[in-house]
Structure formats: structure tokens, C-alpha cells
Design a protein around this motif. Structure first.
Motif, PDB file in Angstrom:
ATOM      1  N   GLY A   1       0.814  -1.206   0.000  1.00  0.00           N
ATOM      2  CA  GLY A   1       0.000   0.000   0.000  1.00  0.00           C
ATOM      3  C   GLY A   1       0.849   1.259   0.000  1.00  0.00           C
ATOM      4  O   GLY A   1       0.544   2.231  -0.708  1.00  0.00           O
ATOM      5  N   ILE A   2       1.921   1.251   0.776  1.00  0.00           N
ATOM      6  CA  ILE A   2       2.836   2.401   0.785  1.00  0.00           C
ATOM      7  C   ILE A   2       3.508   2.551  -0.571  1.00  0.00           C
ATOM      8  O   ILE A   2       3.691   3.666  -1.079  1.00  0.00           O
ATOM      9  CB  ILE A   2       3.878   2.237   1.912  1.00  0.00           C
ATOM     10  CG1 ILE A   2       3.183   2.266   3.273  1.00  0.00           C
ATOM     11  CG2 ILE A   2       4.939   3.318   1.827  1.00  0.00           C
ATOM     12  CD1 ILE A   2       4.094   1.977   4.439  1.00  0.00           C
ATOM     13  N   GLY A   3       3.883   1.415  -1.189  1.00  0.00           N
ATOM     14  CA  GLY A   3       4.498   1.474  -2.519  1.00  0.00           C
ATOM     15  C   GLY A   3       3.543   2.056  -3.549  1.00  0.00           C
ATOM     16  O   GLY A   3       3.964   2.840  -4.418  1.00  0.00           O
ATOM     17  N   ILE A   4       2.268   1.699  -3.473  1.00  0.00           N
ATOM     18  CA  ILE A   4       1.282   2.279  -4.390  1.00  0.00           C
ATOM     19  C   ILE A   4       1.179   3.783  -4.163  1.00  0.00           C
ATOM     20  O   ILE A   4       1.158   4.573  -5.119  1.00  0.00           O
ATOM     21  CB  ILE A   4      -0.086   1.605  -4.192  1.00  0.00           C
ATOM     22  CG1 ILE A   4      -0.031   0.139  -4.634  1.00  0.00           C
ATOM     23  CG2 ILE A   4      -1.171   2.341  -4.965  1.00  0.00           C
ATOM     24  CD1 ILE A   4      -1.290  -0.643  -4.323  1.00  0.00           C
ATOM     25  N   MET A   5       1.126   4.196  -2.912  1.00  0.00           N
ATOM     26  CA  MET A   5       0.978   5.615  -2.594  1.00  0.00           C
ATOM     27  C   MET A   5       2.159   6.432  -3.117  1.00  0.00           C
ATOM     28  O   MET A   5       1.974   7.505  -3.697  1.00  0.00           O
ATOM     29  CB  MET A   5       0.848   5.792  -1.084  1.00  0.00           C
ATOM     30  CG  MET A   5       0.703   7.236  -0.635  1.00  0.00           C
ATOM     31  SD  MET A   5       0.518   7.387   1.156  1.00  0.00           S
ATOM     32  CE  MET A   5       2.108   6.745   1.716  1.00  0.00           C
TER      33      MET A   5
ATOM     34  N   VAL B   1       1.003  -7.232  -5.782  1.00  0.00           N
ATOM     35  CA  VAL B   1       1.138  -7.832  -4.454  1.00  0.00           C
ATOM     36  C   VAL B   1      -0.081  -7.514  -3.598  1.00  0.00           C
ATOM     37  O   VAL B   1      -0.631  -8.395  -2.922  1.00  0.00           O
ATOM     38  CB  VAL B   1       2.435  -7.343  -3.775  1.00  0.00           C
ATOM     39  CG1 VAL B   1       2.452  -7.736  -2.299  1.00  0.00           C
ATOM     40  CG2 VAL B   1       3.649  -7.924  -4.483  1.00  0.00           C
ATOM     41  N   TYR B   2      -0.526  -6.253  -3.628  1.00  0.00           N
ATOM     42  CA  TYR B   2      -1.666  -5.892  -2.791  1.00  0.00           C
ATOM     43  C   TYR B   2      -2.926  -6.618  -3.250  1.00  0.00           C
ATOM     44  O   TYR B   2      -3.692  -7.125  -2.415  1.00  0.00           O
ATOM     45  CB  TYR B   2      -1.908  -4.386  -2.811  1.00  0.00           C
ATOM     46  CG  TYR B   2      -2.806  -3.945  -1.679  1.00  0.00           C
ATOM     47  CD1 TYR B   2      -2.261  -3.553  -0.464  1.00  0.00           C
ATOM     48  CD2 TYR B   2      -4.192  -3.973  -1.792  1.00  0.00           C
ATOM     49  CE1 TYR B   2      -3.068  -3.182   0.604  1.00  0.00           C
ATOM     50  CE2 TYR B   2      -5.011  -3.608  -0.735  1.00  0.00           C
ATOM     51  CZ  TYR B   2      -4.438  -3.212   0.456  1.00  0.00           C
ATOM     52  OH  TYR B   2      -5.242  -2.868   1.504  1.00  0.00           O
ATOM     53  N   PHE B   3      -3.144  -6.683  -4.561  1.00  0.00           N
ATOM     54  CA  PHE B   3      -4.337  -7.381  -5.051  1.00  0.00           C
ATOM     55  C   PHE B   3      -4.325  -8.850  -4.656  1.00  0.00           C
ATOM     56  O   PHE B   3      -5.328  -9.378  -4.156  1.00  0.00           O
ATOM     57  CB  PHE B   3      -4.427  -7.251  -6.570  1.00  0.00           C
ATOM     58  CG  PHE B   3      -5.388  -8.218  -7.193  1.00  0.00           C
ATOM     59  CD1 PHE B   3      -6.755  -8.066  -7.039  1.00  0.00           C
ATOM     60  CD2 PHE B   3      -4.933  -9.307  -7.927  1.00  0.00           C
ATOM     61  CE1 PHE B   3      -7.651  -8.967  -7.596  1.00  0.00           C
ATOM     62  CE2 PHE B   3      -5.816 -10.210  -8.494  1.00  0.00           C
ATOM     63  CZ  PHE B   3      -7.180 -10.047  -8.323  1.00  0.00           C
ATOM     64  N   VAL B   4      -3.211  -9.526  -4.857  1.00  0.00           N
ATOM     65  CA  VAL B   4      -3.131 -10.960  -4.565  1.00  0.00           C
ATOM     66  C   VAL B   4      -3.322 -11.218  -3.073  1.00  0.00           C
ATOM     67  O   VAL B   4      -4.106 -12.096  -2.673  1.00  0.00           O
ATOM     68  CB  VAL B   4      -1.788 -11.529  -5.054  1.00  0.00           C
ATOM     69  CG1 VAL B   4      -1.610 -12.965  -4.572  1.00  0.00           C
ATOM     70  CG2 VAL B   4      -1.705 -11.479  -6.578  1.00  0.00           C
TER      71      VAL B   4
END
Length: 644
Positions: A153-157, A168-171
Motif C-alpha cells: 500500500g505504501i508502494g502504491i501511494m 502484491v496488494y491485489f493478490v
């Protein structure tokens, strides 16, 4: 910045769509040069939609003016017209923050939420097709999963390793979602859907760390396809949520009128008093229904976008304060930015720098009169067509899934057939009382007993299970195998009465049906009882049956459930009566065990004894309080047969 396309008057002097904004001086020089130079190509005209003639053109080449263009070719070209990619960055930052926070909540209280959800049960309620999933046997491994979700989530942000973080977050989130049906929430399913979609979105092309680490990913523009995909999905969600509210319970303010009767300790007294009025419950019920039905068109149509956004802010913030439904209000507000002008983050940055929004550097501008029919049609590549087809198929599936509930009989609020994944949000409250009994034919010492379900699953999951037939069958299957004797599964019988949206208690499950060997996926179930229709007294609570004396204008409209002492006492008496019956039933079983074994005749008598007095339950009056007739004689149970 809330307009879908900026007014043409604010864009003068304009240059061709797709070019970079080089400043007013260069724009003026280009305009003068274009005026003095001879015209090389006629202005684009509105072409007729007939058979395409783009053969021989390479991807990206424009169709010559005047040539016939097919509808599919025009549609594909329009979907890949360039838009300012700043809107993807703005959404990415908000979405990543919210998703990181959701993962963080599992770590609070010494990982209490994680342990309660996945390590506090002897068995797990599954979804169809996901029976194979199971939490790691070692809780430390599950902690690693939660930390990985947080980092993703931090990487997406931040836009750091965006594609990897999104995958990774979706899986991991979908894996966590599939582990336990007891934690199902509509917005968790929506998180899975949107997390999957944004994997394919170039959300890291601007305002991200990736663009500095890998400059080749940087692009100020993106295809229009992405913005319209999310817009379509959100309109579908809102529309189905609105259609679902058009039912006989919601139109009489159920269940909202019960939820608003609770004390609101987090609000000032005047706000709590306002919410607990009956007129407020009706206003919120009908207002919420109308909002869901019209907010999609309001957001899509540029002149009404400001109204749609204002209603969205009011709707979701009110839901958060009144019902505290987790992260759902926040990410729905964040998703609404897909309806804004795609350059809205650049306007925000310009204002933060003390500049006027008109001074923001916009990479893409549109000429006056630009539209779907007048844009310059270009041939798109095979890969681009595949992306369009993939998104269209995905949206069609999301549109069809909620319709499956019409394939099953009964009221979906009662039977739950097709309820999940259908955007039926906050539509019912079921207060159920469920007990399970096991009968072991091969057990001579104690052939029948009440199952202590609370020792196998936490109360939250059991409350959900009590109103959902498929979860009841899953529990019955588990107990049938758990209490098997000599490889012979136990027979499982269920005592289950539910109160749906303030209606009288009704029997949900046939108590004479052995659920131990039933399949949880063979719906509709023959052992689920039909929902009884509304009584004439209950129909009086439709607004068109009111006596309109306008007492609500003077504040004389107390919530019929607000006097909670009376209603709570009514429910408490029902609970105590039920508990007394269950205790008597347990005594019957214990006495039976002393005799050595149970017969079919005795078991039927026991069931009749348990359920006979249930027929004497009073229906609630329109005000929700019982009228107990003390003179009425109780229904006699059938005579007790001999024990073999």
C-alpha cells in the motif's frame, strides 16, 4: 477543477489537442504562423459511421478527412485519445494511503484483528470455488502477509515499484478476503475489484518515485480508456445499490429506523436528537435511495458534477459518522475524483504554490467543438484493442453478476441467494437465534445433545451464520464430521428463528431436516422457509398510509424504537423464553441419554415440543411493542411417546 472539460473561453489561445503547453508566447507565435501559412488539411468534420476503410494505415496514423469511419474504429480511437495523467497520480496517492491504513488495522492491539478473523475458529466459512484456501498454520506467516500488504500500500501511494506493489496488494488482499466468509463486506469486494483494475493503469507515469528511478515510464498523458473504465464501474455500483433499495422494507424506513434509535455518544446532543427522529429515518432512507439512483448521471454530466460531488461528500461523511462503516466512505470519495477534470492535481499544486489555477501547466488541451464525433480518428494497435476488449468484458461481467439473484426464488433479503457481490449494501438487519443439535445413532451413552457452537467459532461469525443458510450448512457439515461415531456422521438439526427488519420472528430453517450431509452450494435449499408477507399493521408504516398532521415539523415524531427500554425488554423476554425452551430441550436429551438410545418417534416428539409454543409469539404492534394476552391458553404439546 471539478469540470470534466474546461470551458473553451478559458483555453484561448488554444492549440491542437495532444501538444504540450509551451507558454503564451510560443502559443501566440504558433497561432500567427498557422494563420499566415496555407492550409494543408481541411478541418475535421463529423464523419458518418459506416464500414471502416482504415486498411493500410499503421497504428497511430490519422484517417484522412472525409473518409468513412466505422463505429468500432471511432470508439477505439476515442478511448486512446490522450488525457492528462495527473488524475491517476492523485487517485493513486489517496488509494495507496487508504489501503495501507486498512492493512495497518490488522496489526493493532497486538494483531488482535488478525487473530480474531483467522485464528479464533475451528473451521472457516468459505465462498463457492474458494474452499481450497486456508490461513497459514503459523500465525507468524500471516503477520508477514499483513506487513507485505502494508508495504505494498505504501508502494502504491509513493509510486515506488508501482506495478509490483499493485499486484502484491491485489493478490494478498484477495487471498485474505477468500479465507473467511464471516468477514465479508461489500466494500472489501469492491477493493478486490478496483485493486485488480489499477494493475493495468499507468498510475506511476507522473508524480511518482518510479519516474525518477526509471525515466522511461514518465508520461504526462494517458489513454482516455482508463478514466472511463472506472467511471463506468462506479456508475454500475451506485445504480445497483439504488435499485436494491426499492423494496418494501426500505420504503418504510427499515432497517435505518432501528439503527438511528441507538445512542450517538460521539455526536452532540442536538445532532443525536435530530438523528433519532422518525422523520429523519424516512428522509435518510428515501434520500439515500434517490442519491444512489441519480448520482451516476450527475457525476458524468459536467454541468451537474458539482452537485453530484457535494451530495457524495454529504452522503459518505454522514454514513461514516452514523454507521462507522470502515474505509468505504473514504475510498468512495477518492474514487469520485475520476469524474473531475483530469488535470485537477495540477490545479491543486498551482493553488498551493500561490498561483491561479489557470497558470497550471496542462499537457493536453482540447479545441473548441472537440467531441466524440469530431475528434481526429486514428488507427489503434492490436494490443490496444486487446486492452479495450479486456476492460469491456470485465465491466460486462460486473454488470451481470448482480442480476443472478433473479434466478432464485424468494426474497433475497431473507434467503440470501445471490446477495453477495451484488452491491446490496446496508439493506437489512437480521436478529436471529440459532441452536444446533446433534444426533449420533451409534452413540449408546449420549446419542443426542446441543452443540456448543461458541466453542468452535467467534460470536461475530455465528451472528452472521444464523441468518445465512449456506453458512449454516457449512457449519452443519463440520459438526456432522466432528461428532461422527464409528465413521457414521452425526445428524444435525437446526433451531433458527430470525427477525428481519423489525418483522415478527419467523422460522428460517426446517427443524426436521438433517443438514449434516447437505451441500452448501445446491441452492435454492428446500429446507429454507419462505418469508411471510407484511401484515396490514406493518403496511401502515408506508408514508402514503400516514395521517399527515405535520407533527414532525414541531419535533413530535419520536423514533418508534427510540424508547429502547420497551423494545429491549421485548427482545429480552423473547430471548429468555427461547433460552428456557432450549434448556428444557437439553434436559430432554440428557434424560434420553440415560435411557440408552433415541427413536425416530421420540426425536419427532422432541422437535414438536421445542417448536409448539413458537406459534404463540405475538406479532409486534406498529409501534414495535408487544401486546401480551395473559388470558390466552398455551398451545399444548403432543403427548410424549414411549422411549424404546
Amino acid at each position: 477543477p471539478l469540470h470534466l472539460h474546461r470551458p473553451a473561453t478559458s483555453l484561448a489561445p488554444l492549440h491542437n489537442m495532444g501538444e504540450r503547453d509551451d507558454g503564451p508566447r510560443k502559443r501566440k507565435a504558433k497561432a500567427n504562423k498557422a494563420t499566415n501559412a496555407p492550409s494543408k488539411q481541411a478541418a475535421p468534420t463529423q464523419a458518418t459511421t459506416t464500414t471502416t476503410t482504415t486498411k493500410g494505415l499503421q497504428a497511430g496514423q490519422e484517417v484522412k478527412a472525409g473518409e468513412k469511419v466505422g463505429a468500432l474504429t471511432r470508439f477505439g480511437s476515442y478511448m486512446f485519445e490522450p488525457e492528462d495523467a495527473a488524475f491517476l497520480a492523485g487517485f493513486r496517492i489517496m488509494w495507496g494511503f487508504i489501503m495501507a491504513y486498512e492493512a495497518y488495522t490488522f496489526t493493532l492491539g497486538d494483531w488482535g484483528k488478525m487473530y480474531y478473523s483467522f485464528y479464533n475458529s475451528s473451521f472457516h466459512f468459505k465462498y463457492w470455488g474458494m474452499e481450497w484456501t486456508a490461513p497459514p498454520s503459523d500465525p507468524e506467516t500471516m503477520k508477514i502477509v499483513m506487513v507485505a500488504m502494508l508495504l505494498a500500500g505504501i508502494g502504491i501511494m509513493l509510486g515506488l515499484c508501482y506495478r509490483l506493489s499493485a499486484v502484491v496488494y491485489f493478490v494478498l488482499f484477495t487471498y485474505m478476503f477468500s479465507l473467511e466468509q464471516g468477514v465479508y463486506l461489500n466494500h472489501f469486494y469492491l477493493v478486490c475489484v478496483m485493486s485488480f483494475l489499477i494493475i493495468f493503469f499507468p498510475c506511476d507515469s507522473v508524480y511518482s518515485l518510479d519516474q525518477y528511478i526509471w525515466p522511461e515510464v514518465h508520461s504526462d498523458t494517458c489513454a482516455r480508456l482508463y478514466i472511463w473504465t472506472i467511471r463506468t464501474l462506479l456508475v454500475v455500483v451506485y445504480f445497483y445499490a439504488g435499485v436494491a433499495k426499492v423494496n418494501e422494507d426500505w420504503l418504510r424506513a427499515e432497517p435505518l429506523i432501528q439503527w438511528l434509535a441507538k445512542p450517538f455518544d460521539n455526536l452532540p446532543w442536538w445532532a443525536a436528537d435530530f438523528l433519532q427522529r422518525e422523520s429523519t429515518a424516512y428522509a435518510m432512507s428515501y434520500g439515500g435511495m434517490v442519491y444512489d439512483l441519480i448520482v451516476g448521471p450527475l457525476l458524468v454530466y459536467p454541468p451537474t458534477l458539482w452537485l453530484g460531488f457535494a451530495l457524495t461528500m454529504f452522503f459518505h461523511i454522514t454514513n461514516k459518522l452514523v454507521m462507522n462503516i470502515g474505509i468505504f466512505p473514504w475510498f468512495m470519495i477518492a474514487s469520485t475524483t475520476f469524474f473531475f477534470d483530469p488535470s485537477w492535481p495540477r490545479y491543486v499544486i498551482a493553488v498551493c504554490r500561490g498561483l491561479r489555477p489557470s497558470k497550471a501547466s496542462i499537457p493536453v488541451r482540447f479545441q473548441k467543438g472537440y467531441s466524440y464525433m469530431s475528434h481526429r480518428v486514428k488507427k489503434i494497435s492490436f494490443a490496444q484493442w486487446c486492452l479495450i476488449i479486456g476492460f469491456v468484458v470485465f465491466l460486462v461481467v460486473q454488470t451481470l453478476i448482480p442480476l443472478r439473484l433473479h434466478l432464485y426464488p424468494g426474497d433475497v433479503k431473507w434467503t440470501e441467494y445471490g446477495h453477495k457481490f451484488s452491491w446490496r449494501m446496508k439493506l437489512r438487519t437480521k436478529k436471529c437465534f440459532c441452536q444446533m443439535f446433534a444426533y449420533q445413532p451409534n452413540n449408546v451413552e449420549m446419542p443426542a445433545f446441543e452443540i456448543p457452537m461458541e466453542k468452535f467459532s467467534p460470536p461475530k461469525f455465528l451472528r452472521k451464520m444464523a441468518g445465512r443458510a449456506d453458512m449454516i450448512v457449512q457449519a452443519a457439515n463440520f459438526f456432522a464430521n466432528t461428532f461422527a461415531v464409528k465413521d457414521l456422521p452425526a445428524e444435525i438439526y437446526v433451531y433458527d428463528y430470525c427477525r428481519l427488519n423489525g418483522r415478527p420472528l419467523q422460522q428460517l430453517i426446517d427443524p426436521y431436516h438433517d443438514l449434516g450431509q447437505e451441500s452448501p452450494w445446491d441452492i435454492p435449499f428446500e429446507f429454507v422457509k419462505d418469508l411471510q408477507p407484511l401484515t396490514e399493521e406493518e403496511k401502515k408504516w408506508f408514508p402514503w398510509n400516514f395521517e399527515w398532521n405535520f407533527n414532525w415539523l414541531r419535533g413530535h415524531d419520536p423514533n418508534r424504537f427510540k424508547n429502547g427500554e420497551g423494545y429491549a425488554m421485548y427482545m429480552r423476554n423473547e430471548q429468555e423464553n427461547n433460552m428456557q425452551k432450549f434448556n428444557n430441550t437439553v434436559d430432554f436429551f440428557e434424560k434420553l441419554a440415560e435411557q440408552g438410545r433415541i427413536t425416530e418417534e421420540y426425536r419427532k416428539w422432541m422437535m414438536d415440543e421445542v417448536y409448539a409454543e413458537q406459534q404463540n409469539y405475538e406479532r409486534a404492534t406498529p409501534k414495535g411493542f408487544p401486546k401480551k394476552d395473559k388470558k390466552r391458553a398455551k398451545q399444548k404439546a403432543p403427548p410424549k411417546p414411549e422411549i424404546a
